[in-house]
Design a protein around this motif. Structure first.
Motif, PDB file in Angstrom:
ATOM      1  N   ARG A 242      87.389  69.631  87.044  1.00  0.00           N
ATOM      2  CA  ARG A 242      87.416  68.276  86.499  1.00  0.00           C
ATOM      3  C   ARG A 242      86.612  68.219  85.196  1.00  0.00           C
ATOM      4  O   ARG A 242      85.667  68.982  85.001  1.00  0.00           O
ATOM      5  CB  ARG A 242      86.817  67.267  87.486  1.00  0.00           C
ATOM      6  CG  ARG A 242      87.569  67.144  88.773  1.00  0.00           C
ATOM      7  CD  ARG A 242      88.861  66.384  88.566  1.00  0.00           C
ATOM      8  NE  ARG A 242      89.551  66.216  89.832  1.00  0.00           N
ATOM      9  CZ  ARG A 242      90.859  66.272  89.964  1.00  0.00           C
ATOM     10  NH1 ARG A 242      91.633  66.462  88.923  1.00  0.00           N
ATOM     11  NH2 ARG A 242      91.413  66.115  91.140  1.00  0.00           N
ATOM     12  N   ALA A 243      86.988  67.287  84.344  1.00  0.00           N
ATOM     13  CA  ALA A 243      86.235  66.993  83.126  1.00  0.00           C
ATOM     14  C   ALA A 243      85.456  65.708  83.359  1.00  0.00           C
ATOM     15  O   ALA A 243      85.993  64.733  83.882  1.00  0.00           O
ATOM     16  CB  ALA A 243      87.169  66.842  81.942  1.00  0.00           C
ATOM     17  N   ILE A 244      84.204  65.731  82.971  1.00  0.00           N
ATOM     18  CA  ILE A 244      83.321  64.573  83.118  1.00  0.00           C
ATOM     19  C   ILE A 244      82.872  64.172  81.721  1.00  0.00           C
ATOM     20  O   ILE A 244      82.387  65.000  80.954  1.00  0.00           O
ATOM     21  CB  ILE A 244      82.098  64.921  83.995  1.00  0.00           C
ATOM     22  CG1 ILE A 244      82.555  65.501  85.328  1.00  0.00           C
ATOM     23  CG2 ILE A 244      81.209  63.696  84.184  1.00  0.00           C
ATOM     24  CD1 ILE A 244      81.454  66.223  86.088  1.00  0.00           C
ATOM     25  N   ARG A 245      83.035  62.891  81.390  1.00  0.00           N
ATOM     26  CA  ARG A 245      82.663  62.395  80.074  1.00  0.00           C
ATOM     27  C   ARG A 245      81.316  61.702  80.128  1.00  0.00           C
ATOM     28  O   ARG A 245      80.930  61.131  81.139  1.00  0.00           O
ATOM     29  CB  ARG A 245      83.700  61.378  79.586  1.00  0.00           C
ATOM     30  CG  ARG A 245      85.046  61.952  79.224  1.00  0.00           C
ATOM     31  CD  ARG A 245      85.005  62.831  77.980  1.00  0.00           C
ATOM     32  NE  ARG A 245      84.238  62.260  76.895  1.00  0.00           N
ATOM     33  CZ  ARG A 245      84.734  61.506  75.918  1.00  0.00           C
ATOM     34  NH1 ARG A 245      86.003  61.209  75.878  1.00  0.00           N
ATOM     35  NH2 ARG A 245      83.946  61.047  74.968  1.00  0.00           N
ATOM     36  N   GLY A 246      80.639  61.735  79.002  1.00  0.00           N
ATOM     37  CA  GLY A 246      79.386  61.021  78.883  1.00  0.00           C
ATOM     38  C   GLY A 246      79.027  60.816  77.426  1.00  0.00           C
ATOM     39  O   GLY A 246      79.542  61.512  76.550  1.00  0.00           O
ATOM     40  N   ALA A 247      78.155  59.863  77.185  1.00  0.00           N
ATOM     41  CA  ALA A 247      77.673  59.616  75.824  1.00  0.00           C
ATOM     42  C   ALA A 247      76.350  58.870  75.894  1.00  0.00           C
ATOM     43  O   ALA A 247      76.058  58.168  76.871  1.00  0.00           O
ATOM     44  CB  ALA A 247      78.690  58.806  75.021  1.00  0.00           C
ATOM     45  N   THR A 248      75.581  59.045  74.849  1.00  0.00           N
ATOM     46  CA  THR A 248      74.323  58.324  74.695  1.00  0.00           C
ATOM     47  C   THR A 248      74.113  58.070  73.216  1.00  0.00           C
ATOM     48  O   THR A 248      74.832  58.608  72.376  1.00  0.00           O
ATOM     49  CB  THR A 248      73.142  59.111  75.297  1.00  0.00           C
ATOM     50  OG1 THR A 248      71.978  58.268  75.344  1.00  0.00           O
ATOM     51  CG2 THR A 248      72.821  60.383  74.520  1.00  0.00           C
ATOM     52  N   THR A 249      73.148  57.257  72.915  1.00  0.00           N
ATOM     53  CA  THR A 249      72.807  56.982  71.519  1.00  0.00           C
ATOM     54  C   THR A 249      71.338  57.275  71.277  1.00  0.00           C
ATOM     55  O   THR A 249      70.513  57.260  72.197  1.00  0.00           O
ATOM     56  CB  THR A 249      73.093  55.517  71.138  1.00  0.00           C
ATOM     57  OG1 THR A 249      72.414  54.655  72.052  1.00  0.00           O
ATOM     58  CG2 THR A 249      74.582  55.234  71.149  1.00  0.00           C
ATOM     59  N   LEU A 250      71.036  57.519  70.025  1.00  0.00           N
ATOM     60  CA  LEU A 250      69.656  57.716  69.580  1.00  0.00           C
ATOM     61  C   LEU A 250      69.213  56.476  68.818  1.00  0.00           C
ATOM     62  O   LEU A 250      70.046  55.741  68.285  1.00  0.00           O
ATOM     63  CB  LEU A 250      69.556  58.926  68.648  1.00  0.00           C
ATOM     64  CG  LEU A 250      70.172  60.250  69.095  1.00  0.00           C
ATOM     65  CD1 LEU A 250      69.917  61.323  68.041  1.00  0.00           C
ATOM     66  CD2 LEU A 250      69.647  60.679  70.439  1.00  0.00           C
ATOM     67  N   THR A 251      67.913  56.284  68.753  1.00  0.00           N
ATOM     68  CA  THR A 251      67.394  55.226  67.887  1.00  0.00           C
ATOM     69  C   THR A 251      67.019  55.779  66.514  1.00  0.00           C
ATOM     70  O   THR A 251      66.873  55.029  65.561  1.00  0.00           O
ATOM     71  CB  THR A 251      66.172  54.537  68.523  1.00  0.00           C
ATOM     72  OG1 THR A 251      65.175  55.519  68.814  1.00  0.00           O
ATOM     73  CG2 THR A 251      66.575  53.821  69.809  1.00  0.00           C
ATOM     74  N   ALA A 252      66.875  57.115  66.443  1.00  0.00           N
ATOM     75  CA  ALA A 252      66.580  57.799  65.182  1.00  0.00           C
ATOM     76  C   ALA A 252      66.971  59.262  65.331  1.00  0.00           C
ATOM     77  O   ALA A 252      66.965  59.803  66.436  1.00  0.00           O
ATOM     78  CB  ALA A 252      65.086  57.697  64.854  1.00  0.00           C
ATOM     79  N   ASP A 253      67.312  59.895  64.222  1.00  0.00           N
ATOM     80  CA  ASP A 253      67.675  61.304  64.244  1.00  0.00           C
ATOM     81  C   ASP A 253      66.413  62.157  64.154  1.00  0.00           C
ATOM     82  O   ASP A 253      66.032  62.621  63.081  1.00  0.00           O
ATOM     83  CB  ASP A 253      68.639  61.627  63.093  1.00  0.00           C
ATOM     84  CG  ASP A 253      69.046  63.091  63.091  1.00  0.00           C
ATOM     85  OD1 ASP A 253      69.044  63.720  64.175  1.00  0.00           O
ATOM     86  OD2 ASP A 253      69.368  63.615  62.011  1.00  0.00           O
ATOM     87  N   GLU A 254      65.771  62.315  65.284  1.00  0.00           N
ATOM     88  CA  GLU A 254      64.552  63.127  65.394  1.00  0.00           C
ATOM     89  C   GLU A 254      64.760  64.130  66.519  1.00  0.00           C
ATOM     90  O   GLU A 254      65.268  63.787  67.591  1.00  0.00           O
ATOM     91  CB  GLU A 254      63.343  62.238  65.696  1.00  0.00           C
ATOM     92  CG  GLU A 254      63.068  61.234  64.597  1.00  0.00           C
ATOM     93  CD  GLU A 254      62.013  60.203  64.981  1.00  0.00           C
ATOM     94  OE1 GLU A 254      61.603  60.153  66.166  1.00  0.00           O
ATOM     95  OE2 GLU A 254      61.626  59.428  64.095  1.00  0.00           O
TER      96      GLU A 254
END
Length: 120
Positions: free
Chosen positions: A4-16
């Motif tokens: 199976r393929a499992i998707r996910g995503a997140t965001t950063l508040t800054a590129d550090e």
């Protein structure tokens, strides 16, 4: 055993770098836990980042939490005007006997806006 393929995503508040590592690790662990997986079930993990993330590779963060023997790859997302910034996306392939419609995809932080239909 089914793959199976499992998707996910997140965001950063800054590129550090440290922040990228923390958010990537948080996401990968959440994806594993949501699907009751251990790293032995993983086949491969594919990461993408929006073009505004250049501080490090998400795969480096994954290796730091014992995914060093799992094939990992990183790529850059298309620079679509108006797209949500500072996003790390994941496509995880795993041995998982769960029916496809019951796979738990994980979207964290501002990334929940990307797929409200899949976010936990």
């Amino acid at each position: 055993m089914t793959i199976r393929a499992i998707r996910g995503a997140t965001t950063l508040t800054a590129d550090e770098r440290d922040h990228l590592h923390a958010r990537t690790q948080e996401l990968v662990v959440a994806m594993l836990e949501a699907n009751s997986l251990d790293t032995d079930a993983l086949i491969s993990v594919f990461f993408t980042c929006t073009p505004d993330i250049v501080s490090d590779f998400p795969a480096a963060a994954a290796r730091a939490i014992n995914l060093g023997d799992v094939p990992l790859m990183c790529a850059q997302e298309m620079p679509v005007p108006g797209a949500l910034p500072l996003v790390v996306r994941v496509m995880m392939h795993a041995h998982l006997d769960t029916p496809r419609n019951q796979v738990q995809h994980v979207y964290l932080h501002d990334a929940v806006s990307l797929r409200r239909d899949l976010a936990q």
